[in-house]
Structure formats: structure tokens, C-alpha cells
Write a protein that holds these residues in place. Structure first.
Motif, PDB file in Angstrom:
ATOM      1  N   ALA A  66       0.827  -1.209   0.000  1.00 40.38           N
ATOM      2  CA  ALA A  66       0.000   0.000   0.000  1.00 40.38           C
ATOM      3  C   ALA A  66       0.862   1.259   0.000  1.00 40.38           C
ATOM      4  O   ALA A  66       0.541   2.247  -0.671  1.00 40.38           O
ATOM      5  N   PRO A 401      -9.960   1.042   6.564  1.00 40.67           N
ATOM      6  CA  PRO A 401     -10.589   1.441   5.296  1.00 40.67           C
ATOM      7  C   PRO A 401      -9.652   1.245   4.094  1.00 40.67           C
ATOM      8  O   PRO A 401     -10.098   0.829   3.022  1.00 40.67           O
ATOM      9  N   ARG A 402      -8.360   1.532   4.284  1.00 43.41           N
ATOM     10  CA  ARG A 402      -7.386   1.336   3.195  1.00 43.41           C
ATOM     11  C   ARG A 402      -7.202  -0.152   2.902  1.00 43.41           C
ATOM     12  O   ARG A 402      -7.078  -0.557   1.737  1.00 43.41           O
ATOM     13  N   ARG A 404      -9.445  -2.512   3.355  1.00 42.38           N
ATOM     14  CA  ARG A 404     -10.657  -2.943   2.642  1.00 42.38           C
ATOM     15  C   ARG A 404     -10.565  -2.569   1.163  1.00 42.38           C
ATOM     16  O   ARG A 404     -10.870  -3.373   0.269  1.00 42.38           O
ATOM     17  N   GLN A 405     -10.107  -1.379   0.897  1.00 40.09           N
ATOM     18  CA  GLN A 405      -9.971  -0.889  -0.478  1.00 40.09           C
ATOM     19  C   GLN A 405      -8.972  -1.749  -1.257  1.00 40.09           C
ATOM     20  O   GLN A 405      -9.221  -2.125  -2.411  1.00 40.09           O
ATOM     21  N   GLU A 406      -7.830  -2.072  -0.644  1.00 41.91           N
ATOM     22  CA  GLU A 406      -6.789  -2.863  -1.320  1.00 41.91           C
ATOM     23  C   GLU A 406      -7.308  -4.252  -1.695  1.00 41.91           C
ATOM     24  O   GLU A 406      -7.088  -4.736  -2.811  1.00 41.91           O
ATOM     25  N   GLN A 408     -10.492  -5.346  -1.830  1.00 45.99           N
ATOM     26  CA  GLN A 408     -11.629  -5.285  -2.769  1.00 45.99           C
ATOM     27  C   GLN A 408     -11.127  -5.073  -4.191  1.00 45.99           C
ATOM     28  O   GLN A 408     -11.680  -5.632  -5.144  1.00 45.99           O
ATOM     29  N   ALA A 409     -10.076  -4.293  -4.344  1.00 47.07           N
ATOM     30  CA  ALA A 409      -9.538  -3.999  -5.671  1.00 47.07           C
ATOM     31  C   ALA A 409      -8.981  -5.242  -6.348  1.00 47.07           C
ATOM     32  O   ALA A 409      -8.991  -5.331  -7.584  1.00 47.07           O
ATOM     33  N   ALA A 413     -12.462  -9.584  -1.444  1.00 46.65           N
ATOM     34  CA  ALA A 413     -13.297  -9.050  -0.363  1.00 46.65           C
ATOM     35  C   ALA A 413     -13.774 -10.143   0.591  1.00 46.65           C
ATOM     36  O   ALA A 413     -14.070  -9.870   1.764  1.00 46.65           O
TER      37      ALA A 413
END
Length: 439
Positions: A66, A401-402, A404-406, A408-409, A413
Motif C-alpha cells: 500500500a 478502510p485502506r 478494505r480498499q486494497e 476489494q480492488a 473481499a
């Protein structure tokens, strides 16, 4: 300064697994398993690896990728400057580990030479035990071989991520696994070897207590390189399209497989030659030469084994040196070459009392421990659990939150609930307990 990248996903997996598949697997696992009763410890270890271990490994990869920085800078950039202290703690941890780990790495170089000369090839385990004790007690040999190991480690890190670390891992890791299988096949044919297999695989539940569980958790953390910033640094060289979940599973499987193979390689021979299974790290340097003495072309196998033991040690020591070098590069703008040289020299100075702990300083105890044992205790029982604890809280709460974003991308998920439970609750509780107990 542009960020280096792994040349391939396979290269990263082998390098990250190499961080685990070192002396932590081949040297440490068999004797810790032996000390804790074999099968029961094995089950506890596997549970620790494939619950807390996998979750924490994924967490540290996420931090590194990240931020695309080593631990200290990653913590700061992903959250704030207060978190940078978590990264500095990991740098201190790996610096200490590099210092005493290189002592044992030096032993492997010495045993390559002793195997070439035939000096280490005999079935007389009493003679082997005596020779090993005499060797590690010699101050000049201990320091010189340690220095040689430092030199090789530094040379690889100077080569960079792809040309140095990745190229080495792609060649040496498959070769190590192949030779381990060959040696297991030979060890299992020794008279009494099956007793060792039974001891290794049959659970003795009477051995299960708090100390054994702490040993299992501590070894899981140590063998997966959690809490030291190594995986964060390696993760920082990953491209954004790398699937982290799959890579995490592969690294965990390879690391665990190496531990299992090491146990099957060493413990059957321990029983075949009537050696105490809790005899300590010397098991590798006492029982294996005795096996070779009984084998056709045993000297050739001995040379190959100790070469590959050296290679396994190097894949780990390189992963230990790299995050410290990356720290100086990311935090202070150093070039790779001066950073690697400076850290190597500093760690070598600290390694001298560790190298002398089996001879000159054997009776020099600090808190009841030799310098070598004290360094191992501080790093493995205090700093690594603390580093893992902070990484868990960071991923599970500070930057969730970061995270989750990583995930999901990359279409992962589905693992988010399990990762949140591990990093947000289980890991802080377990690692917090280990850390407090270690203090």
C-alpha cells in the motif's frame, strides 16, 4: 529514487518463503519440536501458522504494498508520524537478529569446509558432538566464519532486488527442497528411524501446557518472519496487480512444508543414533554428518547439504538485512551500497559477543543468559511479538478502510471478515499476551 520491483510473482513468493525457510525451519524447528514432545507441538504450530500466521503475513504484505515503502516510512505515510515508531522497533529487532543469526550462518560455512576435508564425516556421534563444541568455543573461528557469512549476505543485498535477492531465491529454494527430500528418504531407512517419525507425528497431549503453546506461537511468528518488517519491505517491491491472498497462502505453505521436512530429516536420525531430541541447535551439526557417514557417496551429500544449509541461511539473512537497508534508503535517502556496508559493519560488531557465547563468554551471563541467548530472547520473545502486535492493530484498526480498499480492488473481499477478526481481535490478544509474558 524509483522503487525496485520483483521480476515475477514466483520470484517474490520464493524470496518471501526463503525469509522463512532458513535456520528457523531447518535448525530451530526440529529441536524445539523435540523439546516439546513432537506431535502435539506440531499440531499447535500448524494451528498457529494457518490462523494467526496467515492473517499477519497478509497484513504485513498489505502495509508494504500500500505504501511502497519499508516499515518506518510506510507506517508514517499510511497513518501519521507517531506510528513510525512501530517501524523503528522492527528495524531494531532485525538488527539484533542479524547479529546473532550470522553466528550460526558462519557455522554452516565452516561445516562445508569440514565436509570437503572429510573431518565432519563420521558415525561416531560422541566425536561429532565433541568436535562441534570445540569448534564453536574457538573465538577466532567463531568470529572469522561469522564475518564471512556477513560478507556473503552483504554482497547479495548489494545486487539489489531482482539481480541479487530474487535471482538467488529462484535457484536455491527449489534445490534446497529437493535435497531435503533425498536426505529424508535416506534417513527413513536407518534402523530405529520410524520411532523418530512416530515421536514427531504422534501427539503427546501431556506435553500441552502454556510454555509449549508459547513456543509454538513464538516459532510460528519467527518462521514466518512476522513482526520484523521483512515482509513489509518485500511487500513494498510488489506491483499493484499482484494477488496478495494467493501469495500469502503460498508463502505459508512453503514455510510450513520446510519445517515438516526438516523434522522428518532430523528427528528420525536423532532416534536412529540415540541422540537427545532436545539437544539444541547442534542437532543439525551432529546428527546429519552421522547420516552421511552411513550413506554411499556420503561426503558428496554432506558437502551439498551444508552448502544448501548455507543457502537457506542466506535467504533468511538477506531478508533480515534488506529492511534495514531499505530503512536508510527510504528515511534518509542513502544509496543501497553505503547503506548495506554500514549496517553490515554495525551488526558484525554486535555479533562478536554472540559469537563468543559458546566459549570465552560462556559464563558471562546477563539476566541469566549468554549474549547469544539474550539476543535471541529479546528479538524472538519481546521485539518480534511487539512488532506483530503493532502491525495487527495498525491493519485491524488504524488503516482498515485502506485495507478494505486494497483487498476489494484485487477481488479478495471475501477474506475481509476473517482478516478483521484476526488483526482486530485475535492477534492483539494473543501477541499482547506473548509480549507481556516475554517481558
Amino acid at each position: 529514487m524509483s522503487r525496485a520491483n520483483w521480476g515475477s510473482k514466483l520470484g517474490f513468493i520464493l524470496a518471501a518463503a526463503g525469509s522463512a525457510v532458513g535456520l528457523g525451519a531447518i535448525w530451530k524447528f526440529p529441536y524445539i519440536a523435540g523439546k516439546n514432545g513432537g506431535g502435539a507441538f506440531l499440531i499447535a504450530y500448524l494451528v498457529c501458522v494457518f490462523t494467526l500466521g496467515v492473517g499477519m503475513l497478509l497484513a504485513e504484505m498489505l502495509i508494504g504494498r500500500a505504501a511502497r515503502k519499508s516499515a518506518t516510512t510506510a507506517y508514517r505515510e499510511l497513518k501519521n508520524k507517531a506510528w513510525a515508531w512501530a517501524g523503528r522497533l522492527s528495524v531494531l529487532c532485525v538488527f539484533i537478529i542479524l547479529s546473532y543469526y550470522s553466528v550460526v550462518g558462519g557455522w554452516t560455512i565452516a561445516y562445508i569446509l569440514r565436509s570437503i576435508s572429510g573431518e565432519a564425516i563420521t558415525a561416531d556421534t560422541a566425536a561429532l558432538k565433541s568436535a562441534f563444541g570445540t569448534f564453536i568455543a574457538d573465538p577466532l573461528d567463531a568470529i572469522l566464519y561469522c564475518a564471512a557469512f556477513f560478507g556473503i549476505t552483504m554482497a547479495i543485498v548489494l545486487g539489489g532486488v531482482q539481480a541479487g535477492i530474487e535471482r538467488m531465491s529462484k535457484i536455491l529454494m527449489p534445490a534446497l527442497f529437493f535435497l531435503m527430500l533425498v536426505l529424508i528418504a535416506r534417513a527413513l531407512t536407518l534402523p530405529g528411524a520410524m520411532e523418530g517419525v512416530a515421536y514427531f507425528l504422534t501427539p503427546d497431549w501431556s506435553k500441552v501446557d502454556a510454555t509449549m503453546l508459547l513456543d509454538a506461537m513464538g516459532l510460528a511468528i519467527f518462521s514466518l518472519s512476522i513482526g520484523g518488517g521483512m515482509i513489509i519491505a518485500y511487500g513494498s517491491y510488489l506491483s499493484p496487480d499482484t494477488k496478495l491472498v494467493g501469495a500469502t497462502v503460498w508463502v505459508s505453505v512453503l514455510a510450513t512444508l520446510a519445517c515438516l521436512l526438516a523434522g522428518l530429516m532430523v528427528l528420525p536420525a536423532v532416534f536412529a543414533f540415540d541422540v537427545d531430541p532436545a539437544a539444541g541447535p547442534g542437532l543439525t551439526f551432529i546428527t546429519m554428518p552421522a547420516i552421511f557417514a552411513k550413506m554411499p557417496f556420503g561426503q558428496l551429500f554432506a558437502v551439498a547439504f551444508f552448502c544448501l544449509l548455507l543457502f537457506a541461511a542466506l535467504t533468511s539473512s538477506v531478508s533480515i538485512l534488506e529492511p534495514i537497508v531499505a530503512f536508510l534508503m527510504d528515511e534518509f535517502g542513502w544509496e543501497r551500497k553505503p547503506a548495506a556496508i554500514a549496517i553490515t559493519l554495525g551488526a558484525f560488531v554486535l555479533s562478536i559477543p554472540a559469537a563468543l557465547s559458546f566459549g570465552v563468554l560462556e559464563k558471562t551471563l546477563i539476566f541469566g543468559k549468554t549474549p547469544f541467548d539474550l539476543m535471541d530472547y529479546i528479538a524472538s520473545n519481546v521485539l518480534m511479538p511487539a512488532g506483530g502486535l503493532l502491525a495487527a492493530i495498525f491493519v485491524g484498526w488504524a488503516i482498515w478502510p485502506r485495507v478494505r480498499q486494497e483487498l476489494q480492488a484485487e477481488g479478495a473481499a471475501a477474506v475481509l471478515p476473517a482478516l478483521r477478526i484476526v488483526c482486530g481481535f485475535i492477534a492483539p490478544l494473543v501477541l499482547g499476551y506473548i509480549w507481556i509474558h516475554g517481558l
